[in-house]
Design an enzyme around this catalytic site. Structure first.
Site, PDB file in Angstrom:
ATOM      1  N   LEU A  10       0.806  -1.218   0.000  1.00 65.13           N
ATOM      2  CA  LEU A  10       0.000   0.000   0.000  1.00 65.13           C
ATOM      3  C   LEU A  10       0.839   1.269   0.000  1.00 65.13           C
ATOM      4  O   LEU A  10       0.338   2.343  -0.316  1.00 65.13           O
ATOM      5  CB  LEU A  10      -0.934   0.024   1.223  1.00 65.13           C
ATOM      6  CG  LEU A  10      -1.938  -1.116   1.378  1.00 65.13           C
ATOM      7  CD1 LEU A  10      -2.865  -0.835   2.563  1.00 65.13           C
ATOM      8  CD2 LEU A  10      -2.751  -1.323   0.106  1.00 65.13           C
ATOM      9  N   SER A  11       2.097   1.167   0.337  1.00 60.08           N
ATOM     10  CA  SER A  11       2.986   2.320   0.448  1.00 60.08           C
ATOM     11  C   SER A  11       3.415   2.831  -0.930  1.00 60.08           C
ATOM     12  O   SER A  11       3.979   2.062  -1.722  1.00 60.08           O
ATOM     13  CB  SER A  11       4.221   1.947   1.263  1.00 60.08           C
ATOM     14  OG  SER A  11       5.283   2.846   1.036  1.00 60.08           O
ATOM     15  N   PRO A  12       3.205   4.112  -1.243  1.00 56.06           N
ATOM     16  CA  PRO A  12       3.668   4.646  -2.531  1.00 56.06           C
ATOM     17  C   PRO A  12       5.177   4.488  -2.767  1.00 56.06           C
ATOM     18  O   PRO A  12       5.578   4.066  -3.857  1.00 56.06           O
ATOM     19  CB  PRO A  12       3.245   6.114  -2.480  1.00 56.06           C
ATOM     20  CG  PRO A  12       2.042   6.117  -1.591  1.00 56.06           C
ATOM     21  CD  PRO A  12       2.357   5.095  -0.524  1.00 56.06           C
ATOM     22  N   CYS A  15       5.724   1.020  -3.803  1.00 58.53           N
ATOM     23  CA  CYS A  15       5.262   0.802  -5.180  1.00 58.53           C
ATOM     24  C   CYS A  15       6.314   1.248  -6.188  1.00 58.53           C
ATOM     25  O   CYS A  15       6.544   0.577  -7.200  1.00 58.53           O
ATOM     26  CB  CYS A  15       3.953   1.547  -5.426  1.00 58.53           C
ATOM     27  SG  CYS A  15       2.497   0.762  -4.696  1.00 58.53           S
TER      28      CYS A  15
END
Length: 216
Positions: A10-12, A15
């Site tokens: 979920l962490s940008p 990603c």
């Protein structure tokens, strides 16, 4: 020994690291770190990364715990050429400049998401929303000068900022009438296979979480 990437999808910033790993076909072991369960605060993790952040890259005795440093390291080590992170000093400075901009961008997003997920703050402040709109205007200005954020070809700065914008749009959608170049850039970037394979799932997952946590 394969590299290890400590991550939560979920962490940008995670990603961004995942997309660069996908792009370069990096031989790497993925290790999940659940921030909600406070895995990042366990002594063995803090010993390696005193800032207890994600992503964290481990390459034998080398520990890197900043996503931008991870992107440059992996691209230098596994990139087939220097198009994504040029060796020319002036061109590289422009890429680095946009990576530093992404730090500002991410922390504006994080000020909303952290407060929502860990402090129960359901409504962003007027200033927080204004700051996110301003970030879009900065990006629009960059894309008015070059086809991509740092040059006329895609670089790791685009990949890093893509991860942030993919998260930010869940708070402030991209208004194509106000930010047409940003909207077109995002449409192109999200169509790329590295995003489809390694970034989209985390971004959509974050969107579902924020939909429940925020009153927008």
């Amino acid at each position: 020994m394969p590299l290890k990437l400590y991550k939560m999808d979920l962490s940008p910033p995670v990603c961004a690291a995942l997309m660069v790993c996908d792009l370069h076909n990096v031989p790497i072991e993925m290790i999940d770190v659940n921030l909600l369960a406070k895995d990042h605060l366990k002594p063995e993790y803090v010993k390696k990364n005193p800032m207890h952040t994600i992503p964290m890259l481990e390459d034998d005795d080398l520990i890197i715990h900043d996503s931008h440093a991870i992107l440059t390291y992996l691209t230098e080590k596994y990139g087939k050429d220097d198009s994504l992170y040029p060796k020319d000093l002036k061109k590289r400075a422009l890429v680095d400049q946009k990576l530093f901009f992404d730090t500002l961008l991410f922390f504006r997003i994080r000020s909303v998401t952290y407060a929502a997920l860990f402090e129960g703050v359901r409504k962003p402040t007027e200033k927080q929303m204004k700051d996110l709109h301003e970030a879009y205007s900065f990006l629009e200005a960059f894309l008015s000068n070059t086809k991509f954020v740092a040059d006329d070809n895609m670089t790791i700065a685009d990949i890093s900022i893509l991860a942030s914008v993919a998260a930010m749009r869940h708070i402030v959608p991209i208004d194509a009438s106000k930010y047409p170049k940003t909207a077109a850039w995002f449409k192109f970037m999200e169509s790329q296979s590295f995003y489809k394979n390694s970034g989209e799932k985390g971004s959509l997952g974050l969107g579902q979480v924020l939909k429940k946590a925020l009153d927008l």
